[in-house]
Design an enzyme around this catalytic site. Structure first.
Site, PDB file in Angstrom:
ATOM      1  CE  LYS A   7      -0.436  49.788 -22.718  1.00  0.00           C
ATOM      2  NZ  LYS A   7       0.426  50.268 -21.782  1.00  0.00           N
ATOM      3  CG  ASN A  57      -2.119  46.035 -20.355  1.00  0.00           C
ATOM      4  OD1 ASN A  57      -3.073  45.863 -19.503  1.00  0.00           O
ATOM      5  ND2 ASN A  57      -0.904  45.690 -19.886  1.00  0.00           N
ATOM      6  CG  ASP A  74       0.178  48.723 -18.029  1.00  0.00           C
ATOM      7  OD1 ASP A  74       0.848  47.972 -18.413  1.00  0.00           O
ATOM      8  OD2 ASP A  74      -0.044  49.702 -19.138  1.00  0.00           O
ATOM      9  N   GLY A 107       5.045  63.202 -13.790  1.00  0.00           N
ATOM     10  CA  GLY A 107       4.322  63.017 -15.220  1.00  0.00           C
ATOM     11  C   GLY A 107       2.945  62.755 -14.971  1.00  0.00           C
ATOM     12  CB  ALA A 108       0.200  64.233 -15.821  1.00  0.00           C
ATOM     13  N   GLY A 109       1.189  61.503 -17.929  1.00  0.00           N
ATOM     14  CA  GLY A 109       0.580  60.745 -19.019  1.00  0.00           C
ATOM     15  C   GLY A 109       0.085  59.308 -18.745  1.00  0.00           C
ATOM     16  N   GLY A 110       0.041  58.813 -19.900  1.00  0.00           N
ATOM     17  CA  GLY A 110      -0.565  57.256 -19.592  1.00  0.00           C
ATOM     18  C   GLY A 110      -0.071  56.494 -18.337  1.00  0.00           C
TER      19      GLY A 110
HETATM   20  P1  ATR Z   1       2.890  57.980 -21.714  1.00  0.00           P
HETATM   21  O1  ATR Z   1       1.644  57.789 -21.991  1.00  0.00           O
HETATM   22  O2  ATR Z   1       4.022  57.160 -21.911  1.00  0.00           O
HETATM   23  O3  ATR Z   1       3.033  58.436 -19.923  1.00  0.00           O
HETATM   24  P2  ATR Z   1       2.989  60.789 -22.677  1.00  0.00           P
HETATM   25  O4  ATR Z   1       1.529  60.720 -22.537  1.00  0.00           O
HETATM   26  O5  ATR Z   1       3.305  61.377 -23.843  1.00  0.00           O
HETATM   27  O6  ATR Z   1       3.538  59.421 -22.590  1.00  0.00           O
HETATM   28  O7  ATR Z   1       3.631  61.495 -21.249  1.00  0.00           O
HETATM   29  C1  ATR Z   1       4.814  61.762 -21.182  1.00  0.00           C
HETATM   30  C2  ATR Z   1       5.032  62.285 -19.834  1.00  0.00           C
HETATM   31  O8  ATR Z   1       6.536  62.945 -19.944  1.00  0.00           O
HETATM   32  C3  ATR Z   1       4.278  63.476 -19.468  1.00  0.00           C
HETATM   33  O9  ATR Z   1       3.899  63.907 -18.338  1.00  0.00           O
HETATM   34  C4  ATR Z   1       5.229  64.829 -20.333  1.00  0.00           C
HETATM   35  O10 ATR Z   1       4.962  66.082 -19.679  1.00  0.00           O
HETATM   36  P3  ATR Z   1       3.887  66.977 -20.546  1.00  0.00           P
HETATM   37  O11 ATR Z   1       2.730  66.610 -19.933  1.00  0.00           O
HETATM   38  O12 ATR Z   1       4.318  68.595 -19.888  1.00  0.00           O
HETATM   39  O13 ATR Z   1       4.036  66.877 -21.920  1.00  0.00           O
HETATM   40  C5  ATR Z   1       6.613  64.404 -19.396  1.00  0.00           C
HETATM   41  N1  ATR Z   1       7.614  64.932 -20.282  1.00  0.00           N
HETATM   42  C6  ATR Z   1       7.959  64.763 -21.621  1.00  0.00           C
HETATM   43  N2  ATR Z   1       8.994  65.532 -21.879  1.00  0.00           N
HETATM   44  C7  ATR Z   1       9.361  66.092 -20.856  1.00  0.00           C
HETATM   45  C8  ATR Z   1      10.398  67.085 -20.434  1.00  0.00           C
HETATM   46  N3  ATR Z   1      11.551  67.635 -21.513  1.00  0.00           N
HETATM   47  N4  ATR Z   1      10.489  67.706 -19.069  1.00  0.00           N
HETATM   48  C9  ATR Z   1       9.624  67.103 -18.234  1.00  0.00           C
HETATM   49  N5  ATR Z   1       8.484  66.233 -18.586  1.00  0.00           N
HETATM   50  C10 ATR Z   1       8.368  65.981 -19.717  1.00  0.00           C
END
Ligand code: ATR
Length: 292
Positions: A83, A104, A120, A146-149
């Protein structure tokens, strides 16, 4: 009839009645529900075609994307990690892909040029509206965890729909701050410790983290400050009801699971490739749910 004539006949037939092709590129792609989804709609709309899983390793992505047009593909979906990588390999990007920072859905134009799109965000908003047709993004503060993709797609779509206040909390504050600085406007980053208090007066809560997914612990957040009128949504769909959604439902909040996002992002992709906007019907949803 000679062999050549038979082959010519087949070629003429294919030219007249187009045989549509699309697929999903991922590595590995075994768990994708997209083939089932798109092949269901192809059959339902009596379109001759096939949507296939394409196991493409990251090092083969560029060549695979270039091969779509000559192979007669209308386009393809991309899963992780493609992606983000594909962003630099396409001829153009739509506004959503540019803003979200990921694509995507690849659409092959009539001239063979390939466009990277991102549906998405469309899928996320459509699934919220399915649950609550009168939902409005500007109804009140929205807390996104959360702050990932996944978060980038959700936050961008909420902003696109007019959200006025998005409280972004993430375990790693710097990632939330970076996302808030990228998107600006209504997005404000809050420290992880403040996630429980951030729910005060919120109209909506969205989990975009991996917490609550099968084999992962539940999202660690206390809902006591969240108004009962708030909508609680999770972009996870395995399990369909995460511990967060179960807790929210038990205290009286309306909940939305992540399956609708997956199903609805596929609709505009199908329309772009095959010309028909398909619907998410109860029987399709049940067929996909049976595979989870
Ligand atoms: P995606 O692209 O699927 O969103 P990602 O970029 O790996 O995946 O993001 C995963 C999210 O889950 C992130 O916000 C991550 O927080 P961090 O930026 O601190 O890594 C969050 N996450 C993963 N494990 C976590 C945990 N144990 N507690 C809280 N947040 C978590």
């Amino acid at each position: 009839m000679s062999g050549c004539e038979t082959q010519c006949e087949v070629e003429i037939k294919v030219a007249q009645d187009r045989f549509f092709l699309a697929g999903v590129m991922g590595w590995p792609v075994m768990h994708s529900r997209s083939p089932m989804l798109h092949n269901y709609w192809l059959e339902k709309h009596a379109l001759a075609g096939r949507y296939v899983p394409l196991g493409v390793k990251p090092e083969g992505l560029e060549a695979a994307l270039k091969a779509l047009a000559p192979l007669g593909f209308s386009g393809c979906n991309l899963t992780l990690p493609h992606k983000q990588m594909a962003m630099a390999m396409v001829d153009s990007l739509d506004e959503a892909a540019r803003n979200i920072g990921a694509t995507n859905c690849i659409v092959v134009g009539e001239d063979g040029r390939i466009e990277g799109r991102n549906y998405d965000g469309f899928g996320y908003i459509a699934c919220v509206l399915e649950a609550r047709p009168d939902w409005r993004a500007d109804a009140g503060p929205i807390v996104v965890v959360g702050a990932g993709g996944g978060s980038r797609a959700v936050v961008w779509s909420l902003m696109d729909k007019g959200a006025r206040e998005i409280r972004l909390v993430n375990r790693t504050f710097e990632r939330a701050a970076a996302l808030a600085s990228d998107f600006g406007g209504p997005v404000k980053a809050f420290p992880w410790d403040e996630r429980h208090d951030a729910l005060q007066g919120a109209a909506m809560l969205v989990n975009t983290t991996s917490q609550g997914m099968a084999k992962q612990p539940a999202l660690d957040i206390r809902l006591d400050k969240l108004p009962l009128s708030a909508l609680v949504s999770d972009i996870i769909y395995i399990p369909l009801e995460t511990p967060l959604l179960a807790t929210a439902r038990a205290r009286g909040n309306q909940t939305v699971n992540g399956l609708g996002m997956l199903l609805n992002q596929a609709r505009p992709a199908f329309k772009a490739w095959f010309g028909v906007m398909p619907e998410v019907t109860p029987d399709l949803r049940a067929a996909i749910e049976a595979t989870l």
